[in-house]
Write a protein that holds these residues in place. Structure first.
Motif, PDB file in Angstrom:
ATOM      1  N   ASN A   8      -1.219  -9.373   7.075  1.00 19.80           N
ATOM      2  CA  ASN A   8      -2.625  -8.878   6.897  1.00 19.80           C
ATOM      3  C   ASN A   8      -3.286  -8.322   8.235  1.00 19.80           C
ATOM      4  O   ASN A   8      -3.652  -7.396   8.313  1.00 19.80           O
ATOM      5  CB  ASN A   8      -3.453 -10.012   6.614  1.00 19.80           C
ATOM      6  CG  ASN A   8      -3.568 -10.405   5.007  1.00 19.80           C
ATOM      7  OD1 ASN A   8      -2.811  -9.664   4.255  1.00 19.80           O
ATOM      8  ND2 ASN A   8      -4.279 -11.255   4.529  1.00 19.80           N
ATOM      9  N   ASN A  36     -12.644  -2.407   4.305  1.00 18.30           N
ATOM     10  CA  ASN A  36     -12.017  -3.329   2.982  1.00 18.30           C
ATOM     11  C   ASN A  36     -11.103  -2.318   2.184  1.00 18.30           C
ATOM     12  O   ASN A  36     -10.339  -2.618   1.624  1.00 18.30           O
ATOM     13  CB  ASN A  36     -12.963  -3.978   2.703  1.00 18.30           C
ATOM     14  CG  ASN A  36     -13.397  -5.459   3.452  1.00 18.30           C
ATOM     15  OD1 ASN A  36     -12.232  -6.272   3.497  1.00 18.30           O
ATOM     16  ND2 ASN A  36     -14.352  -5.382   4.280  1.00 18.30           N
ATOM     17  N   GLN A  37     -11.907  -1.023   1.815  1.00 15.77           N
ATOM     18  CA  GLN A  37     -11.217  -0.149   0.939  1.00 15.77           C
ATOM     19  C   GLN A  37      -9.884   0.309   1.383  1.00 15.77           C
ATOM     20  O   GLN A  37      -8.973   0.425   0.675  1.00 15.77           O
ATOM     21  CB  GLN A  37     -12.254   0.841   0.509  1.00 15.77           C
ATOM     22  CG  GLN A  37     -13.441   0.382  -0.336  1.00 15.77           C
ATOM     23  CD  GLN A  37     -13.086  -0.508  -1.584  1.00 15.77           C
ATOM     24  OE1 GLN A  37     -12.222  -0.188  -2.455  1.00 15.77           O
ATOM     25  NE2 GLN A  37     -13.683  -1.443  -1.562  1.00 15.77           N
ATOM     26  N   LYS A  40      -7.052  -2.230   1.264  1.00 20.16           N
ATOM     27  CA  LYS A  40      -6.683  -2.221  -0.070  1.00 20.16           C
ATOM     28  C   LYS A  40      -5.923  -1.130  -0.623  1.00 20.16           C
ATOM     29  O   LYS A  40      -4.477  -1.249  -1.232  1.00 20.16           O
ATOM     30  CB  LYS A  40      -7.766  -2.303  -1.086  1.00 20.16           C
ATOM     31  CG  LYS A  40      -8.484  -3.726  -1.025  1.00 20.16           C
ATOM     32  CD  LYS A  40      -9.932  -3.803  -1.848  1.00 20.16           C
ATOM     33  CE  LYS A  40     -10.565  -5.059  -1.766  1.00 20.16           C
ATOM     34  NZ  LYS A  40     -11.714  -5.092  -2.332  1.00 20.16           N
ATOM     35  N   LEU A  43      -2.297  -1.943   1.224  1.00 26.87           N
ATOM     36  CA  LEU A  43      -1.755  -2.937   0.798  1.00 26.87           C
ATOM     37  C   LEU A  43      -1.220  -2.728  -0.579  1.00 26.87           C
ATOM     38  O   LEU A  43      -0.026  -2.986  -0.996  1.00 26.87           O
ATOM     39  CB  LEU A  43      -2.752  -3.997   0.763  1.00 26.87           C
ATOM     40  CG  LEU A  43      -2.215  -5.556   0.535  1.00 26.87           C
ATOM     41  CD1 LEU A  43      -1.114  -5.897   1.547  1.00 26.87           C
ATOM     42  CD2 LEU A  43      -3.001  -6.559   0.237  1.00 26.87           C
ATOM     43  N   ARG A  44      -1.848  -1.960  -1.423  1.00 28.18           N
ATOM     44  CA  ARG A  44      -1.338  -1.240  -2.744  1.00 28.18           C
ATOM     45  C   ARG A  44      -0.068  -0.585  -2.750  1.00 28.18           C
ATOM     46  O   ARG A  44       0.974  -0.945  -3.303  1.00 28.18           O
ATOM     47  CB  ARG A  44      -2.302  -0.657  -3.509  1.00 28.18           C
ATOM     48  CG  ARG A  44      -3.363  -1.520  -4.121  1.00 28.18           C
ATOM     49  CD  ARG A  44      -4.133  -0.922  -5.289  1.00 28.18           C
ATOM     50  NE  ARG A  44      -4.786   0.299  -4.975  1.00 28.18           N
ATOM     51  CZ  ARG A  44      -6.021   0.279  -4.278  1.00 28.18           C
ATOM     52  NH1 ARG A  44      -6.606  -1.001  -4.430  1.00 28.18           N
ATOM     53  NH2 ARG A  44      -6.619   1.619  -4.077  1.00 28.18           N
ATOM     54  N   LYS A  59       1.713  -8.071  -7.926  1.00 30.42           N
ATOM     55  CA  LYS A  59       0.333  -7.785  -7.853  1.00 30.42           C
ATOM     56  C   LYS A  59      -0.275  -7.902  -6.152  1.00 30.42           C
ATOM     57  O   LYS A  59       0.165  -9.132  -5.458  1.00 30.42           O
ATOM     58  CB  LYS A  59      -0.768  -8.414  -8.461  1.00 30.42           C
ATOM     59  CG  LYS A  59      -0.548  -8.266 -10.223  1.00 30.42           C
ATOM     60  CD  LYS A  59      -1.002  -6.819 -10.532  1.00 30.42           C
ATOM     61  CE  LYS A  59      -1.078  -6.977 -12.207  1.00 30.42           C
ATOM     62  NZ  LYS A  59      -0.143  -5.552 -12.551  1.00 30.42           N
ATOM     63  N   PRO A  60      -0.823  -6.766  -5.577  1.00 31.63           N
ATOM     64  CA  PRO A  60      -1.453  -7.080  -4.367  1.00 31.63           C
ATOM     65  C   PRO A  60      -2.334  -8.393  -4.031  1.00 31.63           C
ATOM     66  O   PRO A  60      -3.111  -8.759  -4.936  1.00 31.63           O
ATOM     67  CB  PRO A  60      -2.095  -5.810  -3.763  1.00 31.63           C
ATOM     68  CG  PRO A  60      -1.554  -5.033  -5.007  1.00 31.63           C
ATOM     69  CD  PRO A  60      -1.283  -5.781  -6.199  1.00 31.63           C
ATOM     70  N   HIS A  61      -2.081  -9.118  -2.945  1.00 33.08           N
ATOM     71  CA  HIS A  61      -2.959 -10.233  -2.757  1.00 33.08           C
ATOM     72  C   HIS A  61      -4.286  -9.738  -2.416  1.00 33.08           C
ATOM     73  O   HIS A  61      -4.348  -8.514  -1.791  1.00 33.08           O
ATOM     74  CB  HIS A  61      -2.444 -11.190  -1.819  1.00 33.08           C
ATOM     75  CG  HIS A  61      -2.130 -10.529  -0.451  1.00 33.08           C
ATOM     76  ND1 HIS A  61      -1.055 -10.099  -0.096  1.00 33.08           N
ATOM     77  CD2 HIS A  61      -3.056 -10.401   0.771  1.00 33.08           C
ATOM     78  CE1 HIS A  61      -0.835  -9.619   1.190  1.00 33.08           C
ATOM     79  NE2 HIS A  61      -2.171  -9.953   1.804  1.00 33.08           N
ATOM     80  N   GLU A  62      -5.311 -10.472  -2.076  1.00 33.84           N
ATOM     81  CA  GLU A  62      -6.694 -10.043  -1.652  1.00 33.84           C
ATOM     82  C   GLU A  62      -6.536 -10.313  -0.184  1.00 33.84           C
ATOM     83  O   GLU A  62      -6.082 -10.689   0.558  1.00 33.84           O
ATOM     84  CB  GLU A  62      -7.623 -11.378  -2.344  1.00 33.84           C
ATOM     85  CG  GLU A  62      -7.931 -11.215  -3.760  1.00 33.84           C
ATOM     86  CD  GLU A  62      -8.516  -9.775  -4.071  1.00 33.84           C
ATOM     87  OE1 GLU A  62      -9.541  -9.296  -3.309  1.00 33.84           O
ATOM     88  OE2 GLU A  62      -8.212  -9.234  -5.114  1.00 33.84           O
ATOM     89  N   ILE A  63      -7.292  -9.174   0.193  1.00 31.98           N
ATOM     90  CA  ILE A  63      -7.401  -8.829   1.761  1.00 31.98           C
ATOM     91  C   ILE A  63      -8.782  -8.741   1.911  1.00 31.98           C
ATOM     92  O   ILE A  63      -9.574  -7.741   1.511  1.00 31.98           O
ATOM     93  CB  ILE A  63      -6.554  -8.008   2.292  1.00 31.98           C
ATOM     94  CG1 ILE A  63      -6.729  -7.969   3.833  1.00 31.98           C
ATOM     95  CG2 ILE A  63      -6.734  -6.605   1.703  1.00 31.98           C
ATOM     96  CD1 ILE A  63      -5.309  -7.279   4.320  1.00 31.98           C
ATOM     97  N   THR A  64      -9.615  -9.325   2.857  1.00 28.53           N
ATOM     98  CA  THR A  64     -10.833  -9.073   3.174  1.00 28.53           C
ATOM     99  C   THR A  64     -11.141  -9.037   4.862  1.00 28.53           C
ATOM    100  O   THR A  64     -10.807  -9.875   5.722  1.00 28.53           O
ATOM    101  CB  THR A  64     -12.004 -10.462   2.836  1.00 28.53           C
ATOM    102  OG1 THR A  64     -11.651 -10.425   1.363  1.00 28.53           O
ATOM    103  CG2 THR A  64     -13.385 -10.051   3.128  1.00 28.53           C
TER     104      THR A  64
END
Length: 148
Positions: A8, A36-37, A40, A43-44, A59-64
């Motif tokens: 991350n 953040n966008q 994403k 990461l995708r 599927k990609p995990h969440e990242i914030t």
């Protein structure tokens, strides 16, 4: 070749650097949203590469990216351009397995950040923009291997 999902922190550093390049002059809230966008998208692209390479469907995990994390990455991006370049090279390598990689937005983001980081390196602004014809032949450079 192999591929893996990068950390991350790698994604965040690149996303924040990109936000600094493209989001200059925007509000903090908009910069947080943009970072953040961007994270994403990156990461995708990384997941798409790994999934393609290993025929998986993860599927990609969440990242914030929070305010404090944004500030930390922003400082690193400005003060350590070589780290930014290293992270870009890593993500590019780990995301290139997908046949559409060269056309993806993630690739464009990485290329943009790489050029920005190169411009931050000491001496870059003083470097020559091309050489004059014959300039190389005028230089006195000793190659120790030619002396042997």
């Amino acid at each position: 070749m192999s591929a893996y999902i990068v950390s991350n922190d790698t994604i965040i550093l690149i996303a924040v650097a990109y936000t600094n390049v493209k989001g200059e002059g925007t509000s903090l809230r908009n910069r947080d949203f943009m970072a953040n966008q961007t994270a994403k998208v990156l990461l995708r692209a990384n997941y798409a590469s790994v999934n393609y390479r290993y025929e998986e469907g993860n599927k990609p995990h969440e990242i914030t990216i929070t305010g404090e994390l944004f500030d930390s990455a922003e400082t690193d991006a400005s003060e350590k351009p070589m780290d930014v370049i290293g992270c870009c090279r890593c993500l590019d390598y780990q995301s290139c397995e997908h046949p559409e990689w060269e056309k993806r937005t993630g690739k464009t983001i990485i290329d943009t950040v790489m050029m920005w980081a190169l411009g931050k390196l000491p001496g870059y602004s003083d470097s020559k923009w091309g050489l004059e014809i014959g300039e190389l032949s005028k230089r006195k450079i000793t190659n120790i291997f030619r002396l042997m």
